[in-house]
Design a protein around this motif. Sequence first.
Motif, PDB file in Angstrom:
ATOM      1  N   GLY A  34      46.295  36.771  47.781  1.00  0.00           N
ATOM      2  CA  GLY A  34      45.634  35.479  47.566  1.00  0.00           C
ATOM      3  C   GLY A  34      44.464  35.293  48.513  1.00  0.00           C
ATOM      4  O   GLY A  34      43.399  34.809  48.109  1.00  0.00           O
ATOM      5  N   GLU A  35      44.637  35.683  49.775  1.00  0.00           N
ATOM      6  CA  GLU A  35      43.541  35.591  50.745  1.00  0.00           C
ATOM      7  C   GLU A  35      42.368  36.486  50.337  1.00  0.00           C
ATOM      8  O   GLU A  35      41.207  36.079  50.416  1.00  0.00           O
ATOM      9  CB  GLU A  35      44.023  35.993  52.139  1.00  0.00           C
ATOM     10  N   ASN A  38      40.568  34.958  47.339  1.00  0.00           N
ATOM     11  CA  ASN A  38      39.810  33.756  47.688  1.00  0.00           C
ATOM     12  C   ASN A  38      38.570  34.046  48.518  1.00  0.00           C
ATOM     13  O   ASN A  38      37.626  33.256  48.501  1.00  0.00           O
ATOM     14  CB  ASN A  38      40.701  32.759  48.430  1.00  0.00           C
ATOM     15  N   THR A  39      38.549  35.158  49.245  1.00  0.00           N
ATOM     16  CA  THR A  39      37.394  35.468  50.085  1.00  0.00           C
ATOM     17  C   THR A  39      36.456  36.497  49.454  1.00  0.00           C
ATOM     18  O   THR A  39      35.465  36.865  50.068  1.00  0.00           O
ATOM     19  CB  THR A  39      37.846  35.991  51.468  1.00  0.00           C
ATOM     20  N   CYS A  83      44.802  36.117  39.177  1.00  0.00           N
ATOM     21  CA  CYS A  83      43.530  36.258  38.456  1.00  0.00           C
ATOM     22  C   CYS A  83      43.842  36.723  37.038  1.00  0.00           C
ATOM     23  O   CYS A  83      43.745  37.917  36.734  1.00  0.00           O
ATOM     24  CB  CYS A  83      42.628  37.278  39.135  1.00  0.00           C
TER      25      CYS A  83
END
Length: 117
Positions: A34-35, A38-39, A83
């Motif tokens: 997830g990190e 998101n980045t 996603c």
Amino acid sequence: MSIVLLAFPNAPKVSQEAIQKEGELDDRLERRIGEIVNTSEPGEVDLAYIMHVLCYEEIEGLPPGGGLVSKRQTIEEILHRLCPNTRPDDVSIGRYLRSTFLKPMKLLKEPQADPDP
């Protein structure tokens, strides 16, 4: 071809501790993926990219002998859950495999201290 599997009453059972550790590992992987998602730039994230990023990280609890590759299916499921527009990309996994096999070579080529300062 047929296979017959016999399970005796005293055969080892799956331990609850192992199931708990596996669940904790999956949770850590999901948070880290997830990190990464998101980045990252849109369109940059695929299975190969995630595997490439994760292969350079120390992830506690990976299965011995299998490591990150043994969690590929789980990682792919997490990625598609986070996603949904990504699709399986077995061709791009080659990038991950090349980077994984080249990683030890990079470590061997680390700069050595100059013996004559």
